[in-house]
Enzyme design. Structure first.
Site, PDB file in Angstrom:
ATOM      1  N   LYS A   1       0.820  -1.216   0.000  1.00 21.91           N
ATOM      2  CA  LYS A   1       0.000   0.000   0.000  1.00 21.91           C
ATOM      3  C   LYS A   1       0.854   1.268   0.000  1.00 21.91           C
ATOM      4  O   LYS A   1       0.499   2.258  -0.649  1.00 21.91           O
ATOM      5  CB  LYS A   1      -0.962   0.002   1.179  1.00 21.91           C
ATOM      6  CG  LYS A   1      -0.332   0.231   2.531  1.00 21.91           C
ATOM      7  CD  LYS A   1      -1.375   0.346   3.616  1.00 21.91           C
ATOM      8  CE  LYS A   1      -0.720   0.516   4.977  1.00 21.91           C
ATOM      9  NZ  LYS A   1       0.073   1.748   5.088  1.00 21.91           N
TER      10      LYS A   1
ATOM     11  N   ASP B   1      -3.621   7.748   4.133  1.00 24.16           N
ATOM     12  CA  ASP B   1      -3.115   6.409   4.455  1.00 24.16           C
ATOM     13  C   ASP B   1      -3.821   5.891   5.708  1.00 24.16           C
ATOM     14  O   ASP B   1      -4.272   6.677   6.551  1.00 24.16           O
ATOM     15  CB  ASP B   1      -1.603   6.493   4.694  1.00 24.16           C
ATOM     16  CG  ASP B   1      -0.953   5.118   4.775  1.00 24.16           C
ATOM     17  OD1 ASP B   1      -1.598   4.122   4.379  1.00 24.16           O
ATOM     18  OD2 ASP B   1       0.201   5.040   5.238  1.00 24.16           O
ATOM     19  N   GLU B   2      -3.914   4.562   5.849  1.00 21.31           N
ATOM     20  CA  GLU B   2      -4.520   3.929   7.039  1.00 21.31           C
ATOM     21  C   GLU B   2      -5.897   4.538   7.334  1.00 21.31           C
ATOM     22  O   GLU B   2      -6.216   4.893   8.470  1.00 21.31           O
ATOM     23  CB  GLU B   2      -3.598   4.094   8.263  1.00 21.31           C
ATOM     24  CG  GLU B   2      -2.200   3.528   8.088  1.00 21.31           C
ATOM     25  CD  GLU B   2      -2.159   1.998   8.146  1.00 21.31           C
ATOM     26  OE1 GLU B   2      -3.239   1.359   8.158  1.00 21.31           O
ATOM     27  OE2 GLU B   2      -1.053   1.439   8.160  1.00 21.31           O
TER      28      GLU B   2
ATOM     29  N   GLN C   1      -8.207  -4.523   9.243  1.00 22.98           N
ATOM     30  CA  GLN C   1      -7.142  -4.205  10.194  1.00 22.98           C
ATOM     31  C   GLN C   1      -7.491  -2.991  11.053  1.00 22.98           C
ATOM     32  O   GLN C   1      -6.601  -2.332  11.590  1.00 22.98           O
ATOM     33  CB  GLN C   1      -5.825  -3.955   9.455  1.00 22.98           C
ATOM     34  CG  GLN C   1      -5.269  -5.184   8.759  1.00 22.98           C
ATOM     35  CD  GLN C   1      -3.855  -4.970   8.241  1.00 22.98           C
ATOM     36  OE1 GLN C   1      -2.874  -4.986   8.995  1.00 22.98           O
ATOM     37  NE2 GLN C   1      -3.737  -4.747   6.949  1.00 22.98           N
TER      38      GLN C   1
ATOM     39  N   ARG D   1       1.269 -11.047  10.444  1.00 24.41           N
ATOM     40  CA  ARG D   1       2.624 -10.546  10.714  1.00 24.41           C
ATOM     41  C   ARG D   1       3.678 -11.557  10.270  1.00 24.41           C
ATOM     42  O   ARG D   1       4.845 -11.202  10.117  1.00 24.41           O
ATOM     43  CB  ARG D   1       2.827 -10.272  12.212  1.00 24.41           C
ATOM     44  CG  ARG D   1       1.944  -9.227  12.858  1.00 24.41           C
ATOM     45  CD  ARG D   1       1.878  -7.938  12.104  1.00 24.41           C
ATOM     46  NE  ARG D   1       0.739  -7.924  11.192  1.00 24.41           N
ATOM     47  CZ  ARG D   1       0.588  -7.098  10.178  1.00 24.41           C
ATOM     48  NH1 ARG D   1       1.520  -6.212   9.912  1.00 24.41           N
ATOM     49  NH2 ARG D   1      -0.482  -7.147   9.395  1.00 24.41           N
TER      50      ARG D   1
END
Length: 740
Positions: free
Chosen positions: A34, A218-219, A249, A595
């Site tokens: 991303k 972002d995010e 997430q 992860r």
């Protein structure tokens, strides 16, 4: 036009980067590149001549991410990025307010209060107003103020439904007036003041709407309601927002993040393009398949399926430990084996749901001399609340310990200010005695402060007397009660972790008594000091990484150990009862799984020390949601394992182990041998008629749940937790248990 920077993008990444000027939502799965898409999009907009660097505003959530974005842009495009608006929400709002401080009614050199500065300002306010800080705790008022600001509410808009809340609103108003008078702003104020500036000043608002033709975020799943309103205000009706995020997430609801912003954004900006980045460049296939299977159980997702062309890789290693100490021992042995095989410790991570779980794991690593580092936090015995409790215990062992005295004489706050402590120190120095002796015999303070000091002295006296007559865990429990440390932290918005750490000290004392011949208080305090101070990996040294799952977001490791997968721990008991809370816990599990690059371990314990007592638990429901064909069950030498069983629903996808599985040795690679290779005689010896987690009934003890097994053949015994009779260890040959 040089478009070499577009080479290497997969089709969906390329589609996102080269979108025409319109609002779009990019669902970027874990490890899908991303950051590359976001930065390449900026470079493409500039290189194609569609816009200039000054017309771009890019928002990230950390300064580190913002710096990385600028570095990548510079590497792809030879431009000066100094004039670009790339930064965090708070950083960009600060920049806006500095440029328009007069319009924002702020001095040109206004100062920003961090969390500690804000807390000190609130304490000072309460003292000025003669407000009882026990009735209106400063920390509680701080969270009240910030929560209202993050929702965009000034005092006139804040909810007041009784005398207490009305007084809190009044104090919020007084705090605002104090900040305005002193020319300071807190972090929440940066965003709210910036939002109000754009909302109320049409000329300024239109200026920035005209300037920033392209807004990139972002995010996006981590934005709160006010941040989204700020973005909407800045973009306006004609602006475009290129939002990158992953609703799977979204794990920061406790900080105000609102995952619903993603769906609101699609509606509010009439988003035509929902682009899904599903190709993962981090993990092997089995790990991704497990993550996909798990997250499908969440409702209302925008939906995506991670995949990779890196192959299936190794199965997920699932370990059912008899106890938390056995779980820690297994992890230590496997870390050693990996290190012997050439893996770096720094490329391995040990994850847990809450900070308090690290204590048992740290002890096992410490005992095995394995260097480790607690990422984004402190080792267990270095944590503030733990050191506070230990200071009370140190004074019980040695009342003349001035360091411990100074640490807790006014903690939790008991009305002893800095000047009172200075006067006591002067009296102690003059008399040539310790601070405790001065407090007892040379108390120089005013009546009110002297009474508070005497109360503290009495607490230490009671602990000193108890130290001679009660066992270590009981003494720790008494210290927590008398000091009121638990009560103090329970008033904090995010104090649950600290309370869990305090409870874990009782477990540490219990374990210490079981392991050491000398279980006296001084020996325990020495043990705590040694564990806090030794095996600290130096900067850059190879060390195992320990962290909570929340801290692990954004990181990746070749091997990940995910521990404590039990009901009540993960999902956490505070979240499991609510649908939204459970879904956030599942997203947190999804983050934990993704992860791992090559190898993932998942473990749980049949029994665990909680609040100084042995508790029995069931495997996490999340394990049931992972297809069993993706896992390899491993277990200690010659112990039967019954796979996790939680649900009896028809058509469910959980583990259904009618027979135990077997392993040969503690070198767990051997555990992959097929059941057929286990000698038939041995197979007959160790089969059990029940499974862990199964409901059973006993003629005398009534209903219960099977917790664990031990022994073989005629010596086989089963541990059952009965509802009425408690935990019993029964011989299978004679117990006559019946399955329910």
């Amino acid at each position: 036009m040089n478009s070499s920077f577009l080479s290497g993008l997969n089709p969906e990444q390329l589609r996102a980067v080269t979108l025409p000027r319109e609002s779009a939502l990019v669902l970027a799965g874990a490890g899908s590149g991303k950051t590359r898409v976001l930065t390449t999009r900026i470079v493409h907009l500039i290189q194609s001549g569609e816009t200039s660097p000054g017309a771009i505003l890019a928002v990230t959530f950390t300064n580190k991410a913002a710096k990385e974005m600028l570095m990548r842009i510079c590497a792809m495009l030879p431009i000066n990025t100094r004039g670009m608006w790339v930064g965090t929400f708070h950083g960009l709002c600060n920049r806006l307010l500095r440029a328009h401080h007069r319009e924002a009614r702020l001095p040109q050199l206004f100062q920003i209060l961090d969390s500690q500065d804000q807390f000190a300002a609130i304490k000072r306010l309460l003292k000025t107003l003669n407000v009882d800080d026990e009735k209106f705790p400063p920390r509680e008022l701080q969270y009240f103020i910030n929560a209202n600001k993050e929702e965009g509410r000034r005092p006139k808009d804040a909810e007041a439904y009784d005398d207490y809340s009305r007084r809190m609103v009044e104090l919020y108003k007084a705090y605002e007036e104090q900040c305005q008078r002193e020319g300071v702003v807190d972090f929440a104020e940066l965003l709210l003041r910036s939002y109000e500036l754009l909302l109320n000043d049409e000329v300024l608002r239109e200026h920035y709407r005209e300037r920033f033709k392209f807004v990139l975020v972002d995010e996006f799943q981590d934005t709160n309601r006010l941040q989204y309103r700020w973005l909407k205000l800045l973009a306006g009706n004609g602006g475009t927002i290129f939002a990158v995020g992953d609703d799977d997430q979204s794990i920061y609801a406790f900080r105000g993040a609102h995952v619903g912003n993603m769906q609101d954004f699609q509606r509010d900006f009439a988003v035509k393009h929902l682009i899904k980045l599903e190709q993962n460049y981090r993990s092997h296939g089995n790990i991704l398949d497990a993550a996909n299977a798990l997250i499908r159980n969440n409702r209302g997702r925008l939906g995506k399926e991670l995949w990779t062309d890196a192959g299936a890789g190794e199965p997920i290693r699932l370990y059912a430990a008899p106890s938390d100490n056995d779980e820690a021992a297994f992890i230590v042995e496997e870390v050693k084996a990996l290190r012997n095989d050439g893996w770096r410790l720094s490329d391995m991570a040990l994850l847990y749901r809450s900070n308090a779980q690290s204590r048992v794991l740290e002890h096992a690593l410490f005992s095995s001399s394995i260097p480790y580092r607690v990422y984004g936090g402190l080792r267990f015995f270095e944590r503030m609340e733990v050191k506070h409790c230990l200071a009370y215990l140190r004074l019980a062992a040695n009342p003349d310990d001035d360091g411990a005295f100074l640490r807790v004489v006014n903690f939790p706050p008991r009305g002893l200010g800095a000047r009172s402590v200075e006067q006591l120190q002067e009296a102690a120095e003059k008399a040539g005695v310790s601070l405790m002796q001065a407090a007892s015999a040379h108390n120089p303070l005013s009546a009110r402060a002297a009474a508070s000091l005497q109360n503290f002295v009495q607490i230490i006296e009671r602990l000193k007397q108890s130290a001679a007559g009660v066992n270590l865990p009981e003494l720790v429990e008494e210290a927590l009660e008398l000091s009121q440390l638990r009560t103090h932290y329970q008033t904090e918005k995010e104090g649950a972790d600290r309370v869990e750490n305090l409870n874990e000290i009782v477990n540490a004392a219990t374990a210490f008594m079981q392991e050491e011949e000398d279980s006296a208080l001084v020996a325990f305090l020495t043990h705590a000091s040694l564990e806090a101070g030794e095996h600290e990996a130096g900067e850059g040294a190879d060390a195992l990484q320990l962290m909570t799952v929340h801290s692990a977001k954004g990181l990746e490791f070749s091997a990940v150990f995910l521990s404590g997968l039990e009901e009540g721990l993960f999902p956490h008991e505070n979240s499991a009862a609510e649908a939204e809370g459970l879904e956030e816990e599942r997203r947190l599990m999804y983050v934990a799984i993704t992860r791992a690059r090559k190898r993932l371990y998942a473990s749980y314990a049949g029994s665990r020390m909680l609040h100084g007592q042995l508790r029995y638990g069931l495997p996490s429901r999340f394990l049931e949601e992972i297809p069993p064909q993706l896992c390899k069950v491993i277990q200690p030498e010659l112990q039967a394992y019954a796979a996790p069983v939680r649900s009896t629903k028809v058509g469910g996808t959980g583990w259904r182990a009618n027979e135990p599985r077997y392993g040969y040795s503690t070198r767990y690679e051997a555990a992959t041998k097929a059941d057929a290779q286990v000698p038939q005689a041995m197979r007959a010896k160790i089969e059990y008629p029940f499974k862990i987690g199964q409901n059973v009934s006993h003629s005398k003890f009534g209903a219960g749940v099977v917790m664990s097994f031990e022994g073989v053949g005629p010596d086989a015994r089963v541990m059952v937790n009965f509802k009425q009779a408690g935990t019993k260890l029964l011989a299978l040959e004679y117990a006559k248990l019946q399955a329910v």
